[in-house]
Scaffold this motif. Structure first.
Motif, PDB file in Angstrom:
ATOM      1  N   ILE A   1       0.889  -1.419   0.232  1.00  0.00           N
ATOM      2  CA  ILE A   1      -0.007  -0.136  -0.001  1.00  0.00           C
ATOM      3  C   ILE A   1       0.763   1.319  -0.417  1.00  0.00           C
ATOM      4  O   ILE A   1       0.298   2.677  -0.566  1.00  0.00           O
ATOM      5  N   ASP A   2       2.566   0.951   0.253  1.00  0.00           N
ATOM      6  CA  ASP A   2       3.158   2.177   0.284  1.00  0.00           C
ATOM      7  C   ASP A   2       3.205   3.005  -1.142  1.00  0.00           C
ATOM      8  O   ASP A   2       2.718   4.223  -0.800  1.00  0.00           O
ATOM      9  N   PRO A   3       3.180   2.292  -1.508  1.00  0.00           N
ATOM     10  CA  PRO A   3       3.446   2.886  -3.538  1.00  0.00           C
ATOM     11  C   PRO A   3       2.377   3.687  -3.848  1.00  0.00           C
ATOM     12  O   PRO A   3       1.958   4.241  -4.290  1.00  0.00           O
ATOM     13  N   LEU A   4       1.246   3.692  -2.945  1.00  0.00           N
ATOM     14  CA  LEU A   4      -0.410   3.918  -3.171  1.00  0.00           C
ATOM     15  C   LEU A   4      -0.170   4.769  -2.333  1.00  0.00           C
ATOM     16  O   LEU A   4      -1.720   5.333  -2.354  1.00  0.00           O
ATOM     17  N   THR A   5      -0.140   5.362  -1.180  1.00  0.00           N
ATOM     18  CA  THR A   5      -0.715   6.650  -0.804  1.00  0.00           C
ATOM     19  C   THR A   5       0.401   7.763  -0.940  1.00  0.00           C
ATOM     20  O   THR A   5      -0.229   8.876  -0.124  1.00  0.00           O
ATOM     21  N   THR A   6       0.947   7.391  -1.749  1.00  0.00           N
ATOM     22  CA  THR A   6       1.595   8.771  -2.003  1.00  0.00           C
ATOM     23  C   THR A   6       0.217  10.365  -2.662  1.00  0.00           C
ATOM     24  O   THR A   6      -0.311   9.583  -3.360  1.00  0.00           O
ATOM     25  N   PRO A   7       0.292  11.352  -2.901  1.00  0.00           N
ATOM     26  CA  PRO A   7      -0.941  12.187  -3.522  1.00  0.00           C
ATOM     27  C   PRO A   7      -0.485  11.864  -4.921  1.00  0.00           C
ATOM     28  O   PRO A   7       0.165  11.598  -5.475  1.00  0.00           O
ATOM     29  N   SER A   8      -1.258  11.909  -5.926  1.00  0.00           N
ATOM     30  CA  SER A   8      -2.243  11.980  -7.204  1.00  0.00           C
ATOM     31  C   SER A   8      -1.445  12.724  -7.844  1.00  0.00           C
ATOM     32  O   SER A   8      -1.308  13.121  -9.173  1.00  0.00           O
ATOM     33  N   GLY A   9      -1.361  14.051  -7.164  1.00  0.00           N
ATOM     34  CA  GLY A   9      -0.957  15.696  -8.147  1.00  0.00           C
ATOM     35  C   GLY A   9      -1.814  16.501  -6.689  1.00  0.00           C
ATOM     36  O   GLY A   9      -1.846  16.228  -5.567  1.00  0.00           O
ATOM     37  N   PRO A  10      -1.517  17.452  -7.642  1.00  0.00           N
ATOM     38  CA  PRO A  10      -1.763  18.695  -6.245  1.00  0.00           C
ATOM     39  C   PRO A  10      -2.850  18.997  -6.641  1.00  0.00           C
ATOM     40  O   PRO A  10      -3.177  19.566  -5.371  1.00  0.00           O
ATOM     41  N   ASP A  11      -3.802  18.616  -6.939  1.00  0.00           N
ATOM     42  CA  ASP A  11      -5.564  18.260  -6.207  1.00  0.00           C
ATOM     43  C   ASP A  11      -6.337  17.123  -5.852  1.00  0.00           C
ATOM     44  O   ASP A  11      -7.198  17.126  -5.469  1.00  0.00           O
ATOM     45  N   ASP A  12      -4.939  16.648  -5.346  1.00  0.00           N
ATOM     46  CA  ASP A  12      -5.215  15.726  -4.185  1.00  0.00           C
ATOM     47  C   ASP A  12      -5.527  16.285  -2.887  1.00  0.00           C
ATOM     48  O   ASP A  12      -4.379  16.313  -2.280  1.00  0.00           O
ATOM     49  N   THR A  13      -6.693  16.023  -2.156  1.00  0.00           N
ATOM     50  CA  THR A  13      -6.706  16.826  -1.434  1.00  0.00           C
ATOM     51  C   THR A  13      -6.956  15.829  -0.151  1.00  0.00           C
ATOM     52  O   THR A  13      -7.462  16.151   1.481  1.00  0.00           O
ATOM     53  N   ARG A  14      -6.991  14.453  -0.250  1.00  0.00           N
ATOM     54  CA  ARG A  14      -7.237  13.253   0.227  1.00  0.00           C
ATOM     55  C   ARG A  14      -6.409  13.412   1.806  1.00  0.00           C
ATOM     56  O   ARG A  14      -4.652  13.589   1.818  1.00  0.00           O
ATOM     57  N   THR A  15      -7.187  12.866   3.225  1.00  0.00           N
ATOM     58  CA  THR A  15      -5.933  13.017   3.927  1.00  0.00           C
ATOM     59  C   THR A  15      -4.904  11.765   4.058  1.00  0.00           C
ATOM     60  O   THR A  15      -5.053  11.319   3.417  1.00  0.00           O
ATOM     61  N   PRO A  16      -4.050  11.548   5.330  1.00  0.00           N
ATOM     62  CA  PRO A  16      -2.479  10.360   4.882  1.00  0.00           C
ATOM     63  C   PRO A  16      -4.065   8.947   5.198  1.00  0.00           C
ATOM     64  O   PRO A  16      -3.771   7.830   4.380  1.00  0.00           O
ATOM     65  N   GLY A  17      -4.436   8.930   6.520  1.00  0.00           N
ATOM     66  CA  GLY A  17      -5.467   8.268   6.445  1.00  0.00           C
ATOM     67  C   GLY A  17      -6.702   7.677   5.010  1.00  0.00           C
ATOM     68  O   GLY A  17      -6.660   6.771   5.253  1.00  0.00           O
ATOM     69  N   GLN A  18      -7.317   8.712   4.909  1.00  0.00           N
ATOM     70  CA  GLN A  18      -7.912   8.731   3.940  1.00  0.00           C
ATOM     71  C   GLN A  18      -7.380   8.084   2.371  1.00  0.00           C
ATOM     72  O   GLN A  18      -7.503   7.047   1.663  1.00  0.00           O
ATOM     73  N   ARG A  19      -5.967   7.720   1.892  1.00  0.00           N
ATOM     74  CA  ARG A  19      -4.951   7.577   0.849  1.00  0.00           C
ATOM     75  C   ARG A  19      -4.449   5.949   1.469  1.00  0.00           C
ATOM     76  O   ARG A  19      -4.673   5.211   0.482  1.00  0.00           O
ATOM     77  N   ARG A  20      -4.804   5.931   3.039  1.00  0.00           N
ATOM     78  CA  ARG A  20      -4.510   5.061   3.494  1.00  0.00           C
ATOM     79  C   ARG A  20      -5.711   4.121   3.118  1.00  0.00           C
ATOM     80  O   ARG A  20      -5.102   2.728   2.335  1.00  0.00           O
ATOM     81  N   HIS A  21      -6.681   3.892   3.076  1.00  0.00           N
ATOM     82  CA  HIS A  21      -8.364   3.331   3.165  1.00  0.00           C
ATOM     83  C   HIS A  21      -8.492   3.192   1.197  1.00  0.00           C
ATOM     84  O   HIS A  21      -8.478   2.211   0.471  1.00  0.00           O
ATOM     85  N   ASP A  22      -7.657   4.101   0.639  1.00  0.00           N
ATOM     86  CA  ASP A  22      -8.117   4.453  -0.678  1.00  0.00           C
ATOM     87  C   ASP A  22      -6.975   3.121  -1.545  1.00  0.00           C
ATOM     88  O   ASP A  22      -7.473   2.087  -2.143  1.00  0.00           O
ATOM     89  N   ALA A  23      -5.507   3.059  -0.764  1.00  0.00           N
ATOM     90  CA  ALA A  23      -4.535   1.987  -1.356  1.00  0.00           C
ATOM     91  C   ALA A  23      -4.829   0.796  -0.433  1.00  0.00           C
ATOM     92  O   ALA A  23      -5.392  -0.543  -1.754  1.00  0.00           O
ATOM     93  N   LEU A  24      -5.851   0.368   0.240  1.00  0.00           N
ATOM     94  CA  LEU A  24      -6.363  -0.747   0.544  1.00  0.00           C
ATOM     95  C   LEU A  24      -7.516  -1.693  -0.396  1.00  0.00           C
ATOM     96  O   LEU A  24      -7.447  -2.336  -0.765  1.00  0.00           O
ATOM     97  N   ALA A  25      -8.241  -0.523  -0.341  1.00  0.00           N
ATOM     98  CA  ALA A  25      -9.064  -0.643  -1.549  1.00  0.00           C
ATOM     99  C   ALA A  25      -8.640  -1.667  -3.310  1.00  0.00           C
ATOM    100  O   ALA A  25      -9.033  -2.571  -3.423  1.00  0.00           O
ATOM    101  N   ASP A  26      -7.766  -0.531  -3.035  1.00  0.00           N
ATOM    102  CA  ASP A  26      -6.917  -1.123  -4.216  1.00  0.00           C
ATOM    103  C   ASP A  26      -6.045  -2.795  -4.463  1.00  0.00           C
ATOM    104  O   ASP A  26      -6.415  -2.653  -5.670  1.00  0.00           O
ATOM    105  N   VAL A  27      -5.516  -2.434  -3.657  1.00  0.00           N
ATOM    106  CA  VAL A  27      -4.681  -3.849  -3.292  1.00  0.00           C
ATOM    107  C   VAL A  27      -5.575  -5.124  -3.286  1.00  0.00           C
ATOM    108  O   VAL A  27      -5.462  -5.860  -4.141  1.00  0.00           O
ATOM    109  N   CYS A  28      -7.204  -4.359  -2.117  1.00  0.00           N
ATOM    110  CA  CYS A  28      -8.050  -5.536  -3.085  1.00  0.00           C
ATOM    111  C   CYS A  28      -8.711  -6.168  -4.276  1.00  0.00           C
ATOM    112  O   CYS A  28      -8.783  -6.918  -4.807  1.00  0.00           O
TER     113      CYS A  28
END
Length: 405
Positions: free
Chosen positions: A205-232
Motif C-alpha cells: 500500500i505504501d506506493p499507493l498512498t502518495t498524493p496523486s497530484g496537486p489536486d489530491d486533497t485526501r488525508t493520509p488516512g483516506q489515502r491508506r483506505h483507498d490504497a487498501l481498497a485498490d490492493v483488494c
C-alpha cells in the motif's frame, strides 16, 4: 542558580550560551541522581506509609505536586538505579547520561548478564555509557539489541535467534484482524499484524498512498483506505483467489432504470445494503460488475450485457493507448485502473475505445462526483477539461507521465 537565571541571555556570546546549556544539562542529571537516591532511601524507610500515604508514589504526588504516573516512574527508576552496576550510577551522577538512557542501559545490561554473565555485563556498561554520549535513548535501545556482538560474540547469534523465536511466538499469538460491520454498511477494521504480514501490507500500500497530484486533497488516512481498497481490487482481478473468491466477485446492483439514467436512484446489493446513485454509476463502469436493471414494475431489463463491459480485446487496446490512469499527473499503472465510459452506458454511451478511458480508483471516483469532462483529443488520446472554478479558461489537460515512458 538564581544569579544565572537573572543574567540576561541576550548579552552572552553564542559560544558561552552553548557551554552554559551543556553545563546546565549535566547539572540536571547529577541532581536527578541525588533525587533518585533520596527517593530510594525514603521508600526503603517506609516514610510514605508512616505518614499515612498508601504508597511512596502517592506520597510523592502530594509532596512534589506531580502526576501519580511521574511519581511511580521516580520510584521505579530509583529502584533500578539502586541495583544497577556502579558504572551506570557513576555516569548519571557525573552528568554524562540522562534518566531515559539509564533506564535503557540498565535493561540492556540485565539482558546481557542473563545471557553471558557478570563479566560481559561489566563490558556492556562501559560500551553503552560511551554510546550514550553520542546517541539518545531510542537509538541507544536499538544499538543495544546487538550489544552481545561486542561483549560476548560466542553467544550473540544463539541469543538473537532465541529472542527472534520468542518475538515470533508472541506475534503469532497476538496476530488478529477484527472486521466490524456498521449499520450503514461500512466496516471498521482493527487488529495487529505480525512482522512478516506488516511488511507485506506496507510494501503493497505504501506506493499507493502518495498524493496523486496537486489536486489530491485526501488525508493520509483516506489515502491508506483507498490504497487498501485498490490492493483488494487487484487481488480480485488475478483470478487466483480460492473458490469463494475465485474470479472477480460478481456484485449484483439492483436499481430502477429511470433512477440510474437520471442519477437519482439508489442501488441495492444482494447483501441487502444500499449504495448511492453515484456509487452505482461508478461501479457500472467496472468491467467485472454485473448490473441488474429493473423497470418500475420490478421486471429485469438487463443483467450484464456483454456489450457494456470494457474487457478482453477492448481493455487490452485501452491499456495500449492510455498505459495507465489517464487523469493528469497520475502515475497509477493499468493493473490499478478501471475502464470508465466517457459517456455513461446508462446515458446511451456505447462500449468502444472512443468512449472509454482508464482511471485509477481515486480518479474514477473523482470524475464521477466532480465537474471534470473527459473527451478524446484530435489525436485520439484522452484529455480532461477542468471545472471553471479550478480553471476559468477550462483548458484541456493531459497525463504526460505515461507518454514519457
Amino acid at each position: 542558580m538564581a544569579a544565572c537565571f537573572e543574567t540576561p541571555a541576550w548579552a552572552t556570546s553564542e559560544r558561552d550560551l552553548v557551554a552554559a546549556l551543556d553545563a546546565t544539562h549535566r547539572l540536571e542529571q547529577r541532581l536527578a541522581a541525588v533525587k533518585l537516591s533520596l527517593v530510594r532511601e525514603l521508600d526503603g524507610r517506609g516514610t510514605a506509609t508512616a505518614q499515612g500515604a498508601s504508597s511512596t508514589a502517592v506520597w510523592l504526588r502530594d509532596r512534589l505536586r506531580i502526576g501519580v504516573g511521574a511519581a511511580r516512574r521516580l520510584v521505579e527508576m530509583a529502584a533500578t538505579l539502586d541495583t544497577a552496576p556502579a558504572g551506570i550510577r557513576e555516569a548519571l551522577s557525573g552528568g554524562t547520561v540522562d534518566l531515559e538512557q539509564v533506564r535503557v542501559i540498565a535493561e540492556t545490561v540485565q539482558t546481557v548478564q542473563t545471557a553471558a554473565g557478570a563479566q560481559a555485563a561489566d563490558k556492556a556498561v562501559a560500551i553503552l555509557v560511551d554510546w550514550a554520549a553520542q546517541f539518545d535513548a531510542a537509538l541507544l535501545r536499538k544499538l543495544g539489541t546487538r550489544i552481545l556482538d561486542h561483549v560476548a560474540p560466542e553467544v550473540a547469534d544463539a541469543t538473537a535467534e532465541a529472542a527472534l523465536r520468542a518475538q515470533d511466538s508472541r506475534a503469532a499469538r497476538d496476530r488478529h484482524v477484527t472486521i466490524s460491520e456498521q449499520t450503514d454498511g461500512r466496516l471498521r477494521l482493527a487488529g495487529i499484524l505480525d512482522t512478516e504480514a506488516a511488511a507485506a501490507v506496507r510494501a503493497a500500500i505504501d506506493p499507493l498512498t502518495t498524493p496523486s497530484g496537486p489536486d489530491d486533497t485526501r488525508t493520509p488516512g483516506q489515502r491508506r483506505h483507498d490504497a487498501l481498497a485498490d490492493v483488494c481490487r487487484l487481488a480480485l482481478r488475478t483470478g487466483e483467489l480460492p473458490e469463494n473468491g475465485g474470479d472477480l466477485t460478481q456484485v449484483v446492483v439492483t436499481t430502477s432504470y429511470d433512477g440510474l439514467t437520471r442519477q437519482v436512484g439508489i442501488g441495492a446489493l444482494d447483501s441487502g445494503l444500499h449504495l448511492s446513485a453515484e456509487a452505482v454509476r461508478r461501479l457500472a463502469c467496472d468491467a467485472r460488475i454485473l448490473p441488474a436493471v429493473l423497470d418500475g414494475g420490478g421486471q429485469v431489463l438487463d443483467v450484464g450485457r456483454q456489450r457494456r463491459l470494457i474487457s478482453g480485446p477492448l481493455r487490452r487496446a485501452l491499456v495500449l493507448r492510455d498505459r495507465g490512469c489517464a487523469f493528469p499527473g497520475c502515475d497509477r499503472p493499468p493493473r490499478w485502473c478501471d475502464g470508465h465510459h466517457m459517456r455513461h452506458w446508462a446515458d446511451g454511451g456505447d462500449t468502444s475505445l472512443d468512449n472509454a478511458v482508464l482511471l485509477c480508483g481515486h480518479h474514477h471516483r473523482h470524475v464521477h462526483r466532480g465537474d471534470w469532462v473527459v473527451q478524446l483529443g484530435g489525436d485520439g488520446h484522452p484529455e480532461f477539461i477542468p471545472p471553471a472554478w479550478l480553471d476559468p479558461e477550462q483548458l484541456p489537460r493531459r497525463n504526460h507521465y505515461h507518454r514519457r515512458r
